[in-house]
Structures are given as structure tokens and as C-alpha cells.
Design a protein around this motif. Structure first.
Motif, PDB file in Angstrom:
ATOM      1  N   ALA A 191      33.007  31.685  51.726  1.00  0.00           N
ATOM      2  CA  ALA A 191      33.576  30.532  51.036  1.00  0.00           C
ATOM      3  C   ALA A 191      33.815  29.386  52.024  1.00  0.00           C
ATOM      4  N   ALA A 192      34.130  29.751  53.279  1.00  0.00           N
ATOM      5  CA  ALA A 192      34.401  28.717  54.277  1.00  0.00           C
ATOM      6  C   ALA A 192      33.129  27.987  54.681  1.00  0.00           C
ATOM      7  N   THR A 193      31.988  28.691  54.674  1.00  0.00           N
ATOM      8  CA  THR A 193      30.757  28.041  55.122  1.00  0.00           C
ATOM      9  C   THR A 193      29.955  27.442  53.970  1.00  0.00           C
ATOM     10  N   ASP A 194      30.184  27.902  52.747  1.00  0.00           N
ATOM     11  CA  ASP A 194      29.411  27.390  51.621  1.00  0.00           C
ATOM     12  C   ASP A 194      30.375  27.112  50.468  1.00  0.00           C
ATOM     13  N   GLU A 195      30.508  25.851  50.111  1.00  0.00           N
ATOM     14  CA  GLU A 195      31.511  25.531  49.087  1.00  0.00           C
ATOM     15  C   GLU A 195      31.105  25.968  47.683  1.00  0.00           C
ATOM     16  N   ARG A 196      29.854  26.424  47.539  1.00  0.00           N
ATOM     17  CA  ARG A 196      29.451  26.928  46.222  1.00  0.00           C
ATOM     18  C   ARG A 196      30.036  28.323  45.971  1.00  0.00           C
ATOM     19  N   VAL A 197      30.478  28.978  47.041  1.00  0.00           N
ATOM     20  CA  VAL A 197      31.094  30.298  46.881  1.00  0.00           C
ATOM     21  C   VAL A 197      32.586  30.120  46.627  1.00  0.00           C
ATOM     22  N   ARG A 198      33.063  30.632  45.485  1.00  0.00           N
ATOM     23  CA  ARG A 198      34.490  30.508  45.158  1.00  0.00           C
ATOM     24  C   ARG A 198      35.126  31.891  45.180  1.00  0.00           C
ATOM     25  N   PRO A 199      36.074  32.090  46.075  1.00  0.00           N
ATOM     26  CA  PRO A 199      36.703  33.412  46.186  1.00  0.00           C
ATOM     27  C   PRO A 199      37.898  33.558  45.248  1.00  0.00           C
ATOM     28  N   VAL A 200      37.992  34.700  44.598  1.00  0.00           N
ATOM     29  CA  VAL A 200      39.190  35.037  43.831  1.00  0.00           C
ATOM     30  C   VAL A 200      39.617  36.395  44.364  1.00  0.00           C
ATOM     31  N   ILE A 201      40.748  36.432  45.046  1.00  0.00           N
ATOM     32  CA  ILE A 201      41.137  37.678  45.713  1.00  0.00           C
ATOM     33  C   ILE A 201      42.344  38.298  45.011  1.00  0.00           C
ATOM     34  N   PHE A 202      42.162  39.499  44.515  1.00  0.00           N
ATOM     35  CA  PHE A 202      43.217  40.199  43.777  1.00  0.00           C
ATOM     36  C   PHE A 202      44.235  40.805  44.735  1.00  0.00           C
ATOM     37  N   ALA A 203      45.460  40.945  44.228  1.00  0.00           N
ATOM     38  CA  ALA A 203      46.529  41.548  45.025  1.00  0.00           C
ATOM     39  C   ALA A 203      46.332  43.057  45.176  1.00  0.00           C
TER      40      ALA A 203
END
Ligand code: UDP
Ligand code: MG
Length: 313
Positions: A57-69
Motif C-alpha cells: 500500500a505504501a508503494t502503490d496507492e492503488r492497493v488499499r489495506p483493510v487490516i482486521f483486529a
């Protein structure tokens, strides 16, 4: 810029597959010539997948991270992906590359023709055990028979959904989700595209028998009352048998027969009825437990880290 396509991949301990997934998705989606985004939902991984997603996500803005708890399960992870998606067409794929990314172009083609749900049908499955194939096949046929919803045979969650369908499914906040059933239930113009399911790219399955059974139970309880009605049928059948047996015993006594004396017959009748009653109670329990979960009204998932733009649509 709003992307035209959103690709959703739920990730649960898939470090070895992630780079290849990203590479193949980029290749295929760039060839579509339109803007796209990749929503990677980290479902509580513990093998470093989370860091890998952050890096991407940091290198490619097309990647959107959703991180679960924590780990909330595959169906919930896909739901979160839909909630965070912004594309006009949303495609759900597995992170293990069992759903070949090049098939996405065929799904898109059908979408362009005006279909709103384009599901990929497993014409062939490679590299899966005999047990998995047979149990899956039996399961799809059972579901098809006992539910009122036309759930297509041999389809997984690999499918393209139009924004309109995603919005409808987004309103269905049931906890015990069976997304394939829900997208069939929603209606709209639907069509299937056959494809060959590939073997896993790396690692092992994250769907052990226990999770498969839970998914099957969710599918059945979510879309059918048949199990509840089975108790009624069994009740009628055993009542009929008992009336018949009373008549038979009276006739035998009157004719002087010694048959059906003793405890064995009583015992087996009591055990049989006890069994039927306990099973019926268990079935009731499955439904009641689900009602209880719904009543609590907890959120479907907890996100510990969302995309930086935070536009949760
Ligand atoms: N998955 C997940 N949460 C889970 C189990 C699985 O997000 O609790 C993801 C997994 O990472 C993969 C997809 O769901 O991307 C399908 O899982 P898997 O390939 O293990 O299932 P199978 O293909 O063996 O049925
Ligand atoms: Mg898989």
C-alpha cells in the motif's frame, strides 16, 4: 480518481502468494486500460502478511489495506472488502491464486454486456483432494434442493458484482453470511462463466473441515427452514408408528401371542424418540444461537487499520 474496478482479496496467512497475486492482478488489470484498485483485507494474519500488505500500500496507492483486529473469517473479510470498495464493478478473488486473474477479463466482458452478477463456475478443479471435491459437490446440490433461492451449482465466491448489487448486499448486515446465496437472493441480471480452478499457488488451505461445516450450516440456516420442518415430519412419522404398534400389540395379545413382552422394545422405542428429540433440539439451537447473535447487534468486524484516505463508503 474513482476506479472503475475493485478487486477484493481476503488474506489469511498468505505471505508466499501475495507478491505473485499483486503481480498478476497488475498485469491483467492494466491490460483492461481502466482505473482499478486492489482491496486487500487482512483477516488477522500472523505470518507477516500484514506487513507485506502495508508495504504494498505504501508503494502503490492503488492497493488499499483493510487490516482486521483479529480473524473474523473469509465471508466477513470479503464483506469488509465490499464496504471499502469504490469501483463500479467489484471482483472477489482468493488470495491463493486459485481463481486465475485472467478470468477477470471474461467477467468484465459480460458486465459490459449488461449483466450485474457474473459468477465464475468451476468447470474443473485441480490439485484438490477427493474429499474436498466430493463434499463440495454434495453440498452445492443439497443447498440447491432445500433452499428457495436459486444458488447456482459449483460456484464459489469468485464473481463480479455491479455497484448496485454491492450496495444491496451492503445493506444486508446478517452476521452468519453466505455471500453466494446473498448475491443470488438479490436477483438482478445474472450469468455464469466457466473456468478451470487452479491449485493453490503456495501454502495450505485455510478452510479446514470445521470452517467448511460452519459455512455449510450458515448457508442452510440462512436460506432454508427445512431442518426445522424435519422435526415436525419426524414427529408425525413416530406418532404414526406408535399408533400402528399399539394396534398390532392389542391384536397380538387378544390372539394369545407372547411377542413384544419385556424391556427391550420399550428401551429401543424410548431411545429412538429421545434421539429424535435431542436432534430436533440441536437444530432449534442452531437457529436460536444465530438469532441471539443478530440480536446482540455487534459490528460485523473490527478494523484496526484502514486505508489512509479512510473513505468507507
Ligand atoms: N481466508 C480468510 N479468512 C479465513 C480463511 C480463509 O480470509 O479465516 C482467505 C484465504 O486467505 C484465501 C481465501 O479466504 O484467500 C480462501 O481460502 P482457502 O484458499 O484456504 O480456501 P479453499 O480454496 O481451500 O477452499
Ligand atoms: Mg484456496
Amino acid at each position: 480518481m474513482q476506479p472503475v474496478y475493485t478487486i477484493i482479496a481476503p488474506v489469511y496467512n498468505e505471505t508466499e502468494s501475495l507478491d505473485e497475486l499483486y503481480r498478476q492482478i497488475c498485469k491483467v488489470m492494466d491490460s483492461s486500460g481502466e482505473a482499478w484498485e486492489l482491496v486487500l483485507v487482512d483477516d488477522g494474519s500472523s505470518d507477516g502478511s500484514t506487513d507485506k500488505i502495508r508495504q504494498m500500500a505504501a508503494t502503490d496507492e492503488r492497493v488499499r489495506p483493510v487490516i482486521f483486529a483479529r480473524n473474523f473469517g473469509h465471508q466477513i473479510a470479503v464483506t469488509a472488502g465490499m464496504d471499502y470498495s469504490r469501483g463500479q464493478a467489484v471482483v472477489v478473488v482468493d488470495a491463493d491464486l486459485q481463481d486465475p486473474p485472467e478470468v477477470i477479463l471474461q467477467l468484465i466482458e459480460k458486465w459490459r454486456e449488461g449483466y450485474q452478477v457474473v459468477y465464475a463456475v468451476r468447470a474443473e478443479r485441480e490439485g484438490e483432494t477427493w474429499f474436498k471435491k466430493t463434499s463440495a459437490s454434495l453440498f452445492y446440490r443439497l443447498i440447491f434442493r432445500i433452499t428457495d433461492v436459486n444458488i447456482p451449482l459449483d460456484t464459489g465466491d469468485f464473481r463480479l458484482l455491479d455497484r448496485q448489487v454491492v450496495d444491496v448486499m451492503g445493506q444486508m448486515r446478517e452476521r452468519h453470511r453466505f455471500l453466494r446465496g446473498m448475491s443470488s437472493w438479490a436477483g438482478f441480471r445474472q450469468i455464469g462463466v466457466p473456468y478451470k480452478r487452479a491449485p493453490r499457488y503456495a501454502g495450505t488451505t485455510k478452510y479446514p473441515l470445521r470452517k467448511m461445516l460452519v459455512l455449510a450450516l450458515n448457508a442452510i440456516t440462512g436460506f432454508s427452514y427445512v431442518p426445522l420442518q424435519i422435526a415436525t415430519y419426524m414427529g408425525f412419522i413416530s406418532a404414526a408408528i406408535s399408533i400402528l404398534s399399539i394396534i398390532v400389540v392389542i391384536i397380538m395379545r387378544l390372539s394369545g401371542s407372547q411377542a413384544f413382552y419385556g424391556q427391550a422394545t420399550t428401551l429401543s422405542a424410548v431411545l429412538f424418540l429421545g434421539g429424535v428429540q435431542l436432534i430436533s433440539l440441536g437444530i432449534l439451537g442452531e437457529y436460536i444461537g444465530r438469532i441471539y447473535d443478530e440480536v446482540k447487534g455487534r459490528p460485523l468486524y473490527i478494523v484496526s487499520e484502514g486505508p489512509s484516505d479512510q473513505s468507507n463508503s
